[in-house]
Design an enzyme around this catalytic site. Structure first.
Site, PDB file in Angstrom:
ATOM      1  N   ARG A   1       0.824  -1.209   0.000  1.00  0.00           N
ATOM      2  CA  ARG A   1       0.000   0.000   0.000  1.00  0.00           C
ATOM      3  C   ARG A   1       0.860   1.261   0.000  1.00  0.00           C
ATOM      4  O   ARG A   1       0.525   2.268   0.634  1.00  0.00           O
ATOM      5  CB  ARG A   1      -0.940   0.014   1.218  1.00  0.00           C
ATOM      6  CG  ARG A   1      -1.901  -1.144   1.304  1.00  0.00           C
ATOM      7  CD  ARG A   1      -2.856  -1.189   0.119  1.00  0.00           C
ATOM      8  NE  ARG A   1      -3.724  -2.339   0.232  1.00  0.00           N
ATOM      9  CZ  ARG A   1      -3.428  -3.553  -0.255  1.00  0.00           C
ATOM     10  NH1 ARG A   1      -2.295  -3.741  -0.908  1.00  0.00           N
ATOM     11  NH2 ARG A   1      -4.255  -4.555  -0.101  1.00  0.00           N
TER      12      ARG A   1
ATOM     13  N   SER B   1     -11.061  -0.347   3.392  1.00  0.00           N
ATOM     14  CA  SER B   1     -10.246  -0.728   4.548  1.00  0.00           C
ATOM     15  C   SER B   1      -9.637   0.532   5.148  1.00  0.00           C
ATOM     16  O   SER B   1      -8.875   1.235   4.485  1.00  0.00           O
ATOM     17  CB  SER B   1      -9.136  -1.694   4.119  1.00  0.00           C
ATOM     18  OG  SER B   1      -9.687  -2.882   3.605  1.00  0.00           O
TER      19      SER B   1
ATOM     20  N   GLU C   1      -5.227   4.051   6.433  1.00  0.00           N
ATOM     21  CA  GLU C   1      -4.912   3.905   5.016  1.00  0.00           C
ATOM     22  C   GLU C   1      -5.329   5.126   4.202  1.00  0.00           C
ATOM     23  O   GLU C   1      -4.616   5.514   3.279  1.00  0.00           O
ATOM     24  CB  GLU C   1      -5.586   2.634   4.474  1.00  0.00           C
ATOM     25  CG  GLU C   1      -5.116   2.220   3.104  1.00  0.00           C
ATOM     26  CD  GLU C   1      -5.604   0.825   2.721  1.00  0.00           C
ATOM     27  OE1 GLU C   1      -6.071   0.680   1.586  1.00  0.00           O
ATOM     28  OE2 GLU C   1      -5.501  -0.106   3.539  1.00  0.00           O
TER      29      GLU C   1
END
Length: 418
Positions: A166, A303, A408
């Site tokens: 990520r 998420s 995130e």
């Protein structure tokens, strides 16, 4: 006046002083350059699926690339030998799932496992999106960017992009530490994506690379299946966890035209089928013009926390049944990745959790009723509501397991440093 609440999937955020949608490559560069020259806050936004923005007014410029063309430069070139590589170029503003549907429709393998992820092609390489055994990094050939530092365009190769879990060099340019914005390049990276060229493989089948997906398909991990079947299964699994975006957002004025109409219609039909399958649950009232009603579980950033990657000695302190996967720490040394969703659930924050003893049926903000990793706007949440929920989860996991959860999404005007 456009607000971040209008253009983000979680539906919160303040009014925007200046909102631009350039329709040309030069227009994108000029919009970015003008903001930088004037010293104005700049936010280049994609689909708004990975952002949590304060409700305070944004006294700067928001640029949303309106170029959405997808082309196949290799289309006229014959396949030579056994090389089945096909290059596909997409402008940064192209909807990501439009891109996946396009490539699967052409019989190409490489991104089918990334079906249903909201956002744009430009944002996909910043975040290095990944799911069900695939990451965008494995298919990227090059990324054309505008370098805000040198005021030049560049073509970045995968080695330049420093892809990680990520993360990318693009994303890293925005931070000095996890969730700690850099003073200069935030909330827009130093490198603004203009287009991405992918190297995909001409094949009607793909590899099933994830256990949950293999179970849904009734096969083993590593088996090959039709890419169309893999895409359908991924969409079904994501839907079961509330991790598909709400397609009804594309009938809203601020979002019309940002996704191909035929794919919006397909998504709405899929949503209608899901609602029929949940016939035992109370039916929500219909949405716009008789369309299926919006599902609040989809009003999220997906998420919300990254899966922590821990040193081996810290991972050893977790309960024996905590998930553990080999991973690499930021310094390149071996580490252990665990599941943020598992930590959240086992710290006492279950599906539908809301503050003050409430639940998703009455709260303005709660964890999804389908997945503990998604924070959701239940209809009229403020950014403060979501921040309070996020901080409570962070504090609870830190107290129970000693693990700092890193958000995130890009948090604008909001401090969620672990």
């Amino acid at each position: 006046m456009t607000s971040f609440a209008d253009i983000t999937t979680i539906g919160v955020g303040g009014h925007i002083a200046r909102f631009l949608e350039p329709t040309t490559r030069v227009g994108v560069i000029e919009a970015v350059e003008e903001a930088d020259e004037k010293g104005l806050p700049l936010c280049v936004i994609g689909g708004g699926s990975n952002m949590l923005v304060s409700d305070e007014p944004f006294e700067g410029v928001v640029v949303r690339d309106a170029r959405r063309r997808i082309t196949v430069p290799d289309e006229a070139a014959p396949v030579e030998g056994n090389d089945r590589t096909v290059h596909v170029n997409a402008e940064a503003g192209a909807n990501w799932d439009d891109f996946v549907a396009f490539t699967v429709g052409l019989g190409l393998e490489g991104v089918e496992g990334l079906s249903g992820i909201p956002g744009t092609v430009g944002a996909s390489v910043v975040q290095n999106i990944g799911a069900y055994g695939q990451e965008v990094a494995t298919s990227v050939e090059s990324v054309e960017v505008w370098d805000r530092e040198t005021k030049t365009t560049r073509d970045l190769a995968p080695a330049d992009l420093a892809f990680g879990y990520r993360s990318s060099a693009l994303k890293s340019s925005m931070y000095v530490a996890p969730a700690t914005p850099a003073e200069r390049f935030f909330p827009t990276p130093r490198y603004v994506v203009l287009s991405v060229t992918f190297a995909l493989r001409h094949s009607a089948t793909g590899t099933v690379g994830f256990g949950q997906l293999a179970k849904a398909l009734g096969v083993e991990v590593g088996d090959r299946m039709a890419t169309t079947a893999i895409r359908d299964a991924v969409l079904a699994v994501r839907a079961s966890k509330g991790m598909l975006e709400d397609p009804t957002r594309y009938v809203e004025t601020a979002m019309i035209g940002t996704k191909r109409e035929e794919n919006v219609i397909a998504d709405l039909k899929r949503l209608a089928r899901i609602e029929e399958e949940r016939a035992a649950a109370p039916k929500a009232p219909a949405g716009h013009a008789g369309l299926p009603a919006a599902d609040h579980n989809r009003h999220s950033c997906g998420s919300f926390f990254m899966n922590p990657i821990l040193p081996a000695d810290q991972a050893a302190t977790l309960p024996e049944d905590a998930p553990r996967f080999p991973a690499e720490l930021p310094d390149g040394t071996p580490g252990v990745k665990t599941s943020a969703a598992w930590l959240i659930d086992h710290a006492g924050f279950h599906k539908g959790f809301a503050l003050d003893g409430g639940d998703a049926s009455s709260a303005r903000a709660s964890l999804s009723t389908l997945h503990t990793l998604a924070l959701t706007n239940r209809g009229d949440a403020s950014s403060d509501d979501l921040v309070a929920l996020a901080k409570a989860v962070q504090a609870g996991v830190r107290e129970r397991f000693g693990v700092a959860l890193v958000p995130e999404p890009v948090c604008v005007g909001i401090d969620l440093r672990p």
